[in-house]
Design a protein around this motif. Sequence first.
Motif, PDB file in Angstrom:
ATOM      1  N   TYR A   1      43.409  47.156  42.399  1.00 31.02           N
ATOM      2  CA  TYR A   1      44.081  45.853  42.283  1.00 31.02           C
ATOM      3  C   TYR A   1      44.911  45.491  43.509  1.00 31.02           C
ATOM      4  CZ  TYR A   1      42.211  45.336  37.714  1.00 31.02           C
ATOM      5  OH  TYR A   1      41.326  45.182  36.676  1.00 31.02           O
ATOM      6  N   ALA A   2      45.253  46.460  44.335  1.00 28.20           N
ATOM      7  CA  ALA A   2      45.995  46.156  45.564  1.00 28.20           C
ATOM      8  C   ALA A   2      45.049  45.872  46.728  1.00 28.20           C
ATOM      9  CB  ALA A   2      46.924  47.313  45.915  1.00 28.20           C
ATOM     10  N   SER A   3      43.762  46.083  46.525  1.00 29.08           N
ATOM     11  CA  SER A   3      42.791  45.919  47.616  1.00 29.08           C
ATOM     12  C   SER A   3      42.308  44.472  47.711  1.00 29.08           C
ATOM     13  CB  SER A   3      41.591  46.835  47.388  1.00 29.08           C
ATOM     14  OG  SER A   3      40.800  46.346  46.319  1.00 29.08           O
ATOM     15  N   ASP A   4      41.552  44.225  48.739  1.00 27.82           N
ATOM     16  CA  ASP A   4      40.953  42.901  48.913  1.00 27.82           C
ATOM     17  C   ASP A   4      39.891  42.633  47.855  1.00 27.82           C
ATOM     18  OD1 ASP A   4      42.526  42.375  51.117  1.00 27.82           O
ATOM     19  OD2 ASP A   4      41.052  43.162  52.539  1.00 27.82           O
ATOM     20  N   ALA A   5      39.363  43.684  47.227  1.00 27.93           N
ATOM     21  CA  ALA A   5      38.335  43.534  46.202  1.00 27.93           C
ATOM     22  C   ALA A   5      38.940  43.278  44.828  1.00 27.93           C
ATOM     23  CB  ALA A   5      37.478  44.794  46.158  1.00 27.93           C
ATOM     24  N   ASN A   6      40.215  42.971  44.775  1.00 30.21           N
ATOM     25  CA  ASN A   6      40.960  42.757  43.537  1.00 30.21           C
ATOM     26  C   ASN A   6      40.143  41.937  42.540  1.00 30.21           C
ATOM     27  OD1 ASN A   6      42.932  42.258  41.595  1.00 30.21           O
ATOM     28  ND2 ASN A   6      43.903  40.665  42.792  1.00 30.21           N
ATOM     29  N   PRO A   7      39.683  42.574  41.427  1.00 31.47           N
ATOM     30  CA  PRO A   7      38.914  41.824  40.432  1.00 31.47           C
ATOM     31  C   PRO A   7      39.766  40.744  39.781  1.00 31.47           C
ATOM     32  CG  PRO A   7      38.805  44.193  40.021  1.00 31.47           C
ATOM     33  CD  PRO A   7      39.820  43.975  41.082  1.00 31.47           C
ATOM     34  N   GLY A   8      39.130  39.695  39.374  1.00 32.62           N
ATOM     35  CA  GLY A   8      39.829  38.573  38.738  1.00 32.62           C
ATOM     36  C   GLY A   8      40.266  38.877  37.317  1.00 32.62           C
ATOM     37  N   LEU A   9      40.415  37.848  36.545  1.00 41.62           N
ATOM     38  CA  LEU A   9      40.862  37.914  35.161  1.00 41.62           C
ATOM     39  C   LEU A   9      42.274  38.469  35.049  1.00 41.62           C
ATOM     40  CD1 LEU A   9      37.570  39.076  33.413  1.00 41.62           C
ATOM     41  CD2 LEU A   9      38.411  36.745  33.746  1.00 41.62           C
ATOM     42  N   ASN A  10      43.126  38.064  35.975  1.00 41.90           N
ATOM     43  CA  ASN A  10      44.535  38.436  35.973  1.00 41.90           C
ATOM     44  C   ASN A  10      45.367  37.178  35.759  1.00 41.90           C
ATOM     45  OD1 ASN A  10      43.982  41.157  36.772  1.00 41.90           O
ATOM     46  ND2 ASN A  10      43.677  40.398  38.857  1.00 41.90           N
ATOM     47  N   LEU A  11      46.460  37.302  35.055  1.00 40.01           N
ATOM     48  CA  LEU A  11      47.378  36.172  34.905  1.00 40.01           C
ATOM     49  C   LEU A  11      48.154  35.934  36.194  1.00 40.01           C
ATOM     50  CD1 LEU A  11      48.794  36.598  31.289  1.00 40.01           C
ATOM     51  CD2 LEU A  11      47.036  35.013  32.100  1.00 40.01           C
ATOM     52  N   VAL A  12      48.531  37.030  36.843  1.00 40.25           N
ATOM     53  CA  VAL A  12      49.260  36.968  38.109  1.00 40.25           C
ATOM     54  C   VAL A  12      48.611  37.964  39.041  1.00 40.25           C
ATOM     55  CG1 VAL A  12      51.492  37.300  39.240  1.00 40.25           C
ATOM     56  CG2 VAL A  12      51.415  36.396  36.917  1.00 40.25           C
ATOM     57  N   GLY A  13      48.324  37.568  40.258  1.00 38.87           N
ATOM     58  CA  GLY A  13      47.657  38.443  41.213  1.00 38.87           C
ATOM     59  C   GLY A  13      48.481  39.645  41.581  1.00 38.87           C
ATOM     60  N   PRO A  14      47.950  40.495  42.452  1.00 36.98           N
ATOM     61  CA  PRO A  14      48.651  41.717  42.842  1.00 36.98           C
ATOM     62  C   PRO A  14      49.953  41.442  43.576  1.00 36.98           C
ATOM     63  CG  PRO A  14      46.715  41.366  44.222  1.00 36.98           C
ATOM     64  CD  PRO A  14      46.673  40.333  43.160  1.00 36.98           C
TER      65      PRO A  14
END
Length: 135
Positions: free
Chosen positions: A120-133
């Motif tokens: 989640y801290a990487s550039d590949a951070n998968p979606g489906l998050n309410l708030v990003g990393p």
Amino acid sequence: MDVIALIGRILFAALFLGSAFGHLTSADAMAGYAAGKKLPQPKLAVQVSGVYIGLAAVMLILGIWPDLAALALVPFLVLTAVLFHDFWRQESPEARQMEMIQFNKDVGLAGAALGFFALYASDANPGLNLVGPLF
């Protein structure tokens, strides 16, 4: 992949939700165990740790700073492994084996939490998050 990452973090965090519930509803019993391990203010420690891991689990499930949520679980798991599952101090082979299993479980979960942090801290951070990393 977003859905698979979401399912993975729900399954992972569900363990901590259950544990947090136990910390908060069975604080007296768990405080007795913590006192036996010579933890200062055992009931308060059990309650605080229950809120801590519950909050981290909810944040991870909902995708609210999932990197921070995953990283927050690492110190809890490492401290739990070292302070509560001290297999090297056990005299009975059965107790030593049981504590070693629990120690290895906590260390493995800490590794998984670090993996979620990296994801989640990487550039590949998968979606489906309410708030990003956060990181």
